[in-house]
Design a protein around this motif. Structure first.
Motif, PDB file in Angstrom:
ATOM      1  N   TYR A   1       2.119  -6.795  14.819  1.00  0.00           N
ATOM      2  CA  TYR A   1       1.134  -7.713  15.139  1.00  0.00           C
ATOM      3  C   TYR A   1       1.086  -8.009  16.678  1.00  0.00           C
ATOM      4  N   LEU A   2       2.106  -8.001  17.138  1.00  0.00           N
ATOM      5  CA  LEU A   2       2.331  -8.430  18.672  1.00  0.00           C
ATOM      6  C   LEU A   2       2.313  -7.261  19.625  1.00  0.00           C
ATOM      7  N   ARG A   3       2.796  -6.092  19.311  1.00  0.00           N
ATOM      8  CA  ARG A   3       3.270  -5.092  20.189  1.00  0.00           C
ATOM      9  C   ARG A   3       2.292  -4.007  20.157  1.00  0.00           C
ATOM     10  N   ALA A   4       1.275  -3.912  18.981  1.00  0.00           N
ATOM     11  CA  ALA A   4       0.391  -2.859  18.523  1.00  0.00           C
ATOM     12  C   ALA A   4       0.891  -1.671  18.472  1.00  0.00           C
ATOM     13  N   LEU A   5       2.029  -1.600  17.524  1.00  0.00           N
ATOM     14  CA  LEU A   5       2.794  -0.376  17.246  1.00  0.00           C
ATOM     15  C   LEU A   5       2.433  -0.501  15.726  1.00  0.00           C
ATOM     16  N   ASN A   6       2.566   1.016  15.274  1.00  0.00           N
ATOM     17  CA  ASN A   6       2.256   1.128  13.788  1.00  0.00           C
ATOM     18  C   ASN A   6       3.392   1.453  12.954  1.00  0.00           C
ATOM     19  N   PRO A   7       3.772   0.437  11.980  1.00  0.00           N
ATOM     20  CA  PRO A   7       5.076   0.650  11.281  1.00  0.00           C
ATOM     21  C   PRO A   7       4.837   1.434  10.060  1.00  0.00           C
ATOM     22  N   SER A   8       3.566   2.091   9.730  1.00  0.00           N
ATOM     23  CA  SER A   8       3.447   2.906   8.935  1.00  0.00           C
ATOM     24  C   SER A   8       3.915   4.389   9.384  1.00  0.00           C
ATOM     25  N   ASP A   9       4.338   4.656  10.702  1.00  0.00           N
ATOM     26  CA  ASP A   9       4.950   5.748  11.003  1.00  0.00           C
ATOM     27  C   ASP A   9       6.580   5.560  10.957  1.00  0.00           C
TER      28      ASP A   9
ATOM     29  N   ASN B   1       6.477   2.942   3.893  1.00  0.00           N
ATOM     30  CA  ASN B   1       7.818   3.377   4.923  1.00  0.00           C
ATOM     31  C   ASN B   1       8.451   2.071   5.570  1.00  0.00           C
ATOM     32  N   ALA B   2       7.560   0.971   5.956  1.00  0.00           N
ATOM     33  CA  ALA B   2       8.045  -0.251   6.177  1.00  0.00           C
ATOM     34  C   ALA B   2       8.954  -1.039   5.344  1.00  0.00           C
ATOM     35  N   CYS B   3       8.620  -0.847   3.995  1.00  0.00           N
ATOM     36  CA  CYS B   3       9.138  -1.583   2.881  1.00  0.00           C
ATOM     37  C   CYS B   3      10.769  -0.777   2.970  1.00  0.00           C
ATOM     38  N   ARG B   4      10.598   0.669   2.977  1.00  0.00           N
ATOM     39  CA  ARG B   4      11.743   1.475   3.072  1.00  0.00           C
ATOM     40  C   ARG B   4      12.777   1.031   3.990  1.00  0.00           C
ATOM     41  N   ALA B   5      12.226   0.657   5.165  1.00  0.00           N
ATOM     42  CA  ALA B   5      13.154   0.290   6.636  1.00  0.00           C
ATOM     43  C   ALA B   5      13.822  -0.968   6.228  1.00  0.00           C
ATOM     44  N   SER B   6      13.022  -1.824   5.557  1.00  0.00           N
ATOM     45  CA  SER B   6      13.525  -3.026   5.220  1.00  0.00           C
ATOM     46  C   SER B   6      14.830  -3.034   4.284  1.00  0.00           C
ATOM     47  N   ILE B   7      14.708  -2.032   3.397  1.00  0.00           N
ATOM     48  CA  ILE B   7      15.676  -1.880   2.487  1.00  0.00           C
ATOM     49  C   ILE B   7      16.779  -1.155   2.776  1.00  0.00           C
TER      50      ILE B   7
ATOM     51  N   ASN C   1      -4.078   3.093  17.952  1.00  0.00           N
ATOM     52  CA  ASN C   1      -3.303   3.631  16.825  1.00  0.00           C
ATOM     53  C   ASN C   1      -4.470   4.504  15.990  1.00  0.00           C
ATOM     54  N   THR C   2      -3.761   5.291  14.800  1.00  0.00           N
ATOM     55  CA  THR C   2      -4.606   5.841  14.012  1.00  0.00           C
ATOM     56  C   THR C   2      -4.290   4.922  12.546  1.00  0.00           C
ATOM     57  N   PRO C   3      -4.829   3.743  12.197  1.00  0.00           N
ATOM     58  CA  PRO C   3      -4.508   3.108  11.346  1.00  0.00           C
ATOM     59  C   PRO C   3      -4.417   3.776   9.945  1.00  0.00           C
ATOM     60  N   ARG C   4      -3.364   3.646   9.055  1.00  0.00           N
ATOM     61  CA  ARG C   4      -3.430   4.213   7.815  1.00  0.00           C
ATOM     62  C   ARG C   4      -3.133   2.753   6.851  1.00  0.00           C
ATOM     63  N   ARG C   5      -3.737   2.949   5.591  1.00  0.00           N
ATOM     64  CA  ARG C   5      -3.216   2.197   4.675  1.00  0.00           C
ATOM     65  C   ARG C   5      -2.142   2.397   3.966  1.00  0.00           C
TER      66      ARG C   5
ATOM     67  N   ALA D   1       0.727  -1.139  -0.049  1.00  0.00           N
ATOM     68  CA  ALA D   1      -0.058   0.050  -0.067  1.00  0.00           C
ATOM     69  C   ALA D   1       0.914   1.315  -0.081  1.00  0.00           C
ATOM     70  N   PRO D   2       0.679   2.189  -0.951  1.00  0.00           N
ATOM     71  CA  PRO D   2       1.569   3.313  -1.015  1.00  0.00           C
ATOM     72  C   PRO D   2       1.166   4.392   0.114  1.00  0.00           C
ATOM     73  N   ASP D   3       2.199   5.410   0.146  1.00  0.00           N
ATOM     74  CA  ASP D   3       2.226   6.468   1.172  1.00  0.00           C
ATOM     75  C   ASP D   3       0.816   6.915   1.242  1.00  0.00           C
ATOM     76  N   CYS D   4       0.346   7.050   2.424  1.00  0.00           N
ATOM     77  CA  CYS D   4      -1.149   7.751   2.767  1.00  0.00           C
ATOM     78  C   CYS D   4      -1.121   8.179   4.012  1.00  0.00           C
ATOM     79  N   ASP D   5      -1.440   9.690   4.413  1.00  0.00           N
ATOM     80  CA  ASP D   5      -1.619  10.178   5.417  1.00  0.00           C
ATOM     81  C   ASP D   5      -3.122  10.137   6.087  1.00  0.00           C
ATOM     82  N   LYS D   6      -3.880   9.552   5.367  1.00  0.00           N
ATOM     83  CA  LYS D   6      -5.339   9.680   5.570  1.00  0.00           C
ATOM     84  C   LYS D   6      -5.674   8.389   6.678  1.00  0.00           C
ATOM     85  N   PRO D   7      -6.571   8.681   7.621  1.00  0.00           N
ATOM     86  CA  PRO D   7      -6.833   7.269   8.545  1.00  0.00           C
ATOM     87  C   PRO D   7      -7.604   6.452   7.640  1.00  0.00           C
TER      88      PRO D   7
END
Length: 213
Positions: A117-125, A91-97, A83-87, A45-51
């Motif tokens: 999935y376990l810590r309820a953190l948002n890797p979109s951020d 950013n997570a892909c960039r972190a992997s790279i 969290n405020t989930p975003r689709r 899912a591409p970058d998106c700031d909308k909830p």
């Protein structure tokens, strides 16, 4: 000499990739050393700031429940309240790279999946991803330079690599994430994903690698 690559097409925030993790870990560890494993981010899912719309949240939670029921995978549903989930998974892909530039891609993907999935953190951020890199930098078994990671996750070179990997993922397969594609001497073979056992997949790979090309 026969050249063999196994492409693992995934997204760090793909719930089916999380469900596949136990089998993928076994498969990865049991592959012959002659097969090079190449991680390819698919960019779910591409970058998106909308909830994320409520209906989409319900749909994804439904996917989690399906995976949980079929595979016994653990999910922390507190994510949706805390969290405020975003689709948005780029950013997570960039972190992997960025982590791959320091030889720590597998550790970063693991950290992202566990955070989500376990810590309820948002890797979109980005802030969450930098926090994960900081945690990895404190592990003596890894050599993560946090300052370099921050530079790399925002670098134009990483953006180009992301685009190239997304293009490669679509070129390799149309089967979604996770997917496996084996390349032997330039010829590519789709490998079926088995979410329950690694042995069938290993046998399928062995049959192709050992056959005359």
């Amino acid at each position: 000499m026969m050249s063999s690559k196994l492409y693992y097409i995934y997204d760090p925030m793909c719930s089916w990739c999380w469900g596949y993790r136990p089998i993928w870990d076994k498969l990865y560890s049991n592959l012959p050393s002659s097969i090079e494993v190449v991680y390819v981010v698919g960019g779910l899912a591409p970058d998106c700031d909308k909830p994320m719309p409520f209906e989409q949240q319900q749909m994804i939670k439904g996917h989690w429940r399906t995976i949980e029921a079929k595979l016994g995978t653990e999910f922390n549903y507190d994510f949706w309240q805390e969290n405020t989930p975003r689709r948005s998974t780029y950013n997570a892909c960039r972190a992997s790279i960025a982590a791959s530039k320091q030889g720590c891609q597998i550790a970063m993907v693991d950290a992202i999946q566990r955070a989500y999935y376990l810590r309820a953190l948002n890797p979109s951020d980005i802030s969450v991803l930098i926090g994960l890199a900081e945690e990895l930098s404190q592990q003596k078994s890894l050599s993560v330079d946090l300052a370099q990671f921050i530079v790399d996750i925002n670098a134009d070179e990483t953006e180009k690599e992301l685009a190239q990997q997304i293009h490669l993922a679509r070129e390799l397969t149309q089967q979604g994430f996770p997917s496996l594609v084996l390349e032997v001497n330039g010829v590519r073979y789709q490998i079926a994903i088995d979410y329950q056992c690694d042995k069938k997949t290993l046998a399928a790979i062995a049959a192709i690698v050992n056959q005359p090309i």
